[in-house]
Motif scaffolding. Structure first.
Motif, short mmCIF file in Angstrom:
data_model
loop_
_atom_site.label_atom_id
_atom_site.label_comp_id
_atom_site.label_asym_id
_atom_site.label_seq_id
_atom_site.Cartn_x
_atom_site.Cartn_y
_atom_site.Cartn_z
N VAL A 141 0.86 -1.18 0.00
CA VAL A 141 0.00 0.00 0.00
C VAL A 141 0.90 1.24 0.00
O VAL A 141 1.73 1.41 0.88
CB VAL A 141 -0.93 0.03 1.22
N ILE A 142 0.70 2.08 -1.00
CA ILE A 142 1.48 3.32 -1.13
C ILE A 142 0.50 4.49 -1.25
O ILE A 142 -0.52 4.38 -1.94
CB ILE A 142 2.40 3.27 -2.38
N LEU A 143 0.82 5.58 -0.58
CA LEU A 143 -0.01 6.78 -0.69
C LEU A 143 0.81 7.92 -1.27
O LEU A 143 1.83 8.31 -0.71
CB LEU A 143 -0.56 7.18 0.68
N LEU A 144 0.36 8.45 -2.41
CA LEU A 144 0.95 9.66 -2.98
C LEU A 144 0.13 10.84 -2.45
O LEU A 144 -1.08 10.90 -2.65
CB LEU A 144 0.90 9.63 -4.51
N LEU A 194 3.22 10.01 -10.01
CA LEU A 194 1.89 10.59 -9.88
C LEU A 194 1.22 10.69 -11.25
O LEU A 194 0.03 10.35 -11.40
CB LEU A 194 1.96 11.97 -9.23
N VAL A 195 1.96 11.16 -12.24
CA VAL A 195 1.41 11.31 -13.60
C VAL A 195 1.02 9.95 -14.17
O VAL A 195 -0.01 9.81 -14.84
CB VAL A 195 2.43 12.01 -14.51
N LYS A 196 1.81 8.94 -13.87
CA LYS A 196 1.52 7.59 -14.36
C LYS A 196 0.28 7.00 -13.68
O LYS A 196 -0.57 6.38 -14.33
CB LYS A 196 2.73 6.68 -14.11
N MET A 197 0.19 7.22 -12.35
CA MET A 197 -0.89 6.60 -11.58
C MET A 197 -2.21 7.37 -11.65
O MET A 197 -3.27 6.82 -11.43
CB MET A 197 -0.46 6.43 -10.12
N ASN A 198 -2.14 8.66 -11.95
CA ASN A 198 -3.36 9.45 -12.13
C ASN A 198 -3.22 10.30 -13.39
O ASN A 198 -3.10 11.53 -13.32
CB ASN A 198 -3.62 10.34 -10.91
N PRO A 199 -3.23 9.65 -14.55
CA PRO A 199 -2.97 10.38 -15.81
C PRO A 199 -4.09 11.33 -16.20
O PRO A 199 -3.87 12.24 -16.99
CB PRO A 199 -2.82 9.25 -16.83
N ILE A 200 -5.29 11.14 -15.65
CA ILE A 200 -6.42 11.99 -16.03
C ILE A 200 -6.32 13.37 -15.36
O ILE A 200 -6.31 14.40 -16.01
CB ILE A 200 -7.76 11.33 -15.66
N HIS A 201 -6.24 13.37 -14.03
CA HIS A 201 -6.22 14.63 -13.28
C HIS A 201 -4.83 15.03 -12.78
O HIS A 201 -4.59 16.20 -12.48
CB HIS A 201 -7.17 14.54 -12.08
N VAL A 260 -3.44 9.70 -4.23
CA VAL A 260 -3.58 8.46 -4.98
C VAL A 260 -3.14 7.32 -4.07
O VAL A 260 -2.03 7.35 -3.53
CB VAL A 260 -2.71 8.46 -6.26
N LEU A 261 -4.00 6.35 -3.89
CA LEU A 261 -3.65 5.14 -3.16
C LEU A 261 -3.27 4.08 -4.18
O LEU A 261 -4.01 3.82 -5.12
CB LEU A 261 -4.84 4.65 -2.32
N ILE A 262 -2.10 3.51 -3.99
CA ILE A 262 -1.64 2.43 -4.88
C ILE A 262 -1.67 1.14 -4.08
O ILE A 262 -0.91 0.96 -3.12
CB ILE A 262 -0.23 2.70 -5.43
N CYS A 317 -7.96 6.72 -7.23
CA CYS A 317 -7.85 8.18 -7.18
C CYS A 317 -9.12 8.83 -6.66
O CYS A 317 -10.19 8.21 -6.66
CB CYS A 317 -7.54 8.73 -8.58
N GLU A 318 -8.99 10.10 -6.23
CA GLU A 318 -10.07 10.92 -5.67
C GLU A 318 -10.33 10.50 -4.22
O GLU A 318 -10.60 9.33 -3.95
CB GLU A 318 -11.35 10.86 -6.49
N SER A 319 -10.29 11.47 -3.32
CA SER A 319 -10.27 11.16 -1.89
C SER A 319 -11.47 10.34 -1.42
O SER A 319 -11.31 9.36 -0.67
CB SER A 319 -10.17 12.45 -1.07
N PHE A 320 -12.69 10.69 -1.84
CA PHE A 320 -13.86 9.94 -1.39
C PHE A 320 -13.86 8.52 -1.95
O PHE A 320 -14.24 7.57 -1.26
CB PHE A 320 -15.15 10.65 -1.78
N VAL A 321 -13.44 8.39 -3.19
CA VAL A 321 -13.35 7.06 -3.80
C VAL A 321 -12.34 6.21 -3.04
O VAL A 321 -12.58 5.03 -2.75
CB VAL A 321 -12.96 7.17 -5.29
N VAL A 322 -11.22 6.84 -2.67
CA VAL A 322 -10.17 6.11 -1.94
C VAL A 322 -10.67 5.68 -0.57
O VAL A 322 -10.46 4.54 -0.14
CB VAL A 322 -8.90 6.97 -1.80
N VAL A 323 -11.33 6.58 0.14
CA VAL A 323 -11.82 6.25 1.49
C VAL A 323 -12.84 5.11 1.43
O VAL A 323 -12.80 4.18 2.24
CB VAL A 323 -12.42 7.49 2.18
N GLU A 324 -13.75 5.17 0.46
CA GLU A 324 -14.72 4.08 0.32
C GLU A 324 -14.02 2.77 -0.05
O GLU A 324 -14.40 1.69 0.43
CB GLU A 324 -15.77 4.43 -0.73
#
Length: 221
Positions: A6-9, A46-53, A58-60, A67-74
């Motif tokens: 688990v990695i957090l950017l 970061l660019v590789k793991m979240n190429p859209i925004h 980013v949680l890996i 990506c996106e904080s609420f999506v990650v928390v859920e």
């Protein structure tokens, strides 16, 4: 899940990143923290793991980005479901938690003004911050210890990152959140007694120092 990677950017003053940090702490998940310096440049990872925004957090998880904080928390709540549930079990209660969590993002626009406008423009922005905070206090928190009732949960995580910014807002704009929203102020102090919160939130004074330095560099002071 013991051997999961688990990695957090993240970027240390980000209230969105703080949401994820608190959620990981609530679940007692070990992870590798990678700081992104968003003042200078974004890392290739970061660019590789979240190429859209190309944004944090980013949680890996085992090489796969979320990506996106609420999506990650859920995601964290669903994957590590054996400890400290963050969302209510009932579908209606979950829908209400998601609604109010999303509503907390209205506070971010005021934070952006702190970075980008001169002091004489703060008056209107202050109202834009206090009004939704009062609504959260009256309609969502009420007399409960936490937004979910007796248990710390999803809406608390959504809002608590902003709490570390309260000192900056109050100091620069010369107002008191405790005077305007006493129940929110008491809720923040209550949350800070939780180790998952106190060890995950950025230092309020350090945030203030960074904001003042940024404003000076950009001729806003």
């Amino acid at each position: 899940m013991e051997n999961d990677e688990v990695i957090l950017l993240d970027f240390w003053p980000s209230m969105f990143g703080m949401r994820v940090r608190v959620a990981l702490a609530e679940k007692a998940i070990e992870y590798e923290y990678k700081e992104e310096d968003l003042f200078t440049s974004k890392s290739p990872l970061l660019v590789k793991m979240n190429p859209i925004h190309k944004k944090i957090p980013v949680l890996i998880h085992n090489g796969k980005p979320v990506c996106e904080s609420f999506v990650v928390v859920e995601y964290i709540d669903e994957v590590w479901k054996d400890k400290a549930p963050l969302l209510p079990s009932h579908p209606y209660d979950r829908s209400q938690a998601r609604f109010w969590a999303s509503y907390t993002d209205k506070l971010y626009d005021f934070g952006r003004r702190i970075w980008t406008v001169k002091r004489e423009e703060f008056a209107e922005g202050k109202k834009d911050f206090i009004d939704p905070l009062k609504l959260l206090e009256e309609a969502a928190l009420g007399d409960k210890p936490y937004f979910g009732g007796e248990s710390f949960g999803f809406v608390d995580i959504a809002l608590i990152g902003f709490y570390s910014w309260f000192y900056t807002y109050e100091t620069i704009c010369n107002f008191s959140i405790e005077a305007e929203c006493p129940k929110i102020a008491a809720w923040g102090k209550r949350c800070m007694k939780r180790e998952s919160v106190s060890k995950s939130l950025a230092d309020s004074r350090k945030i203030y120092e960074v904001v003042i330095e940024f404003r000076k560099k950009n001729g806003l002071e």
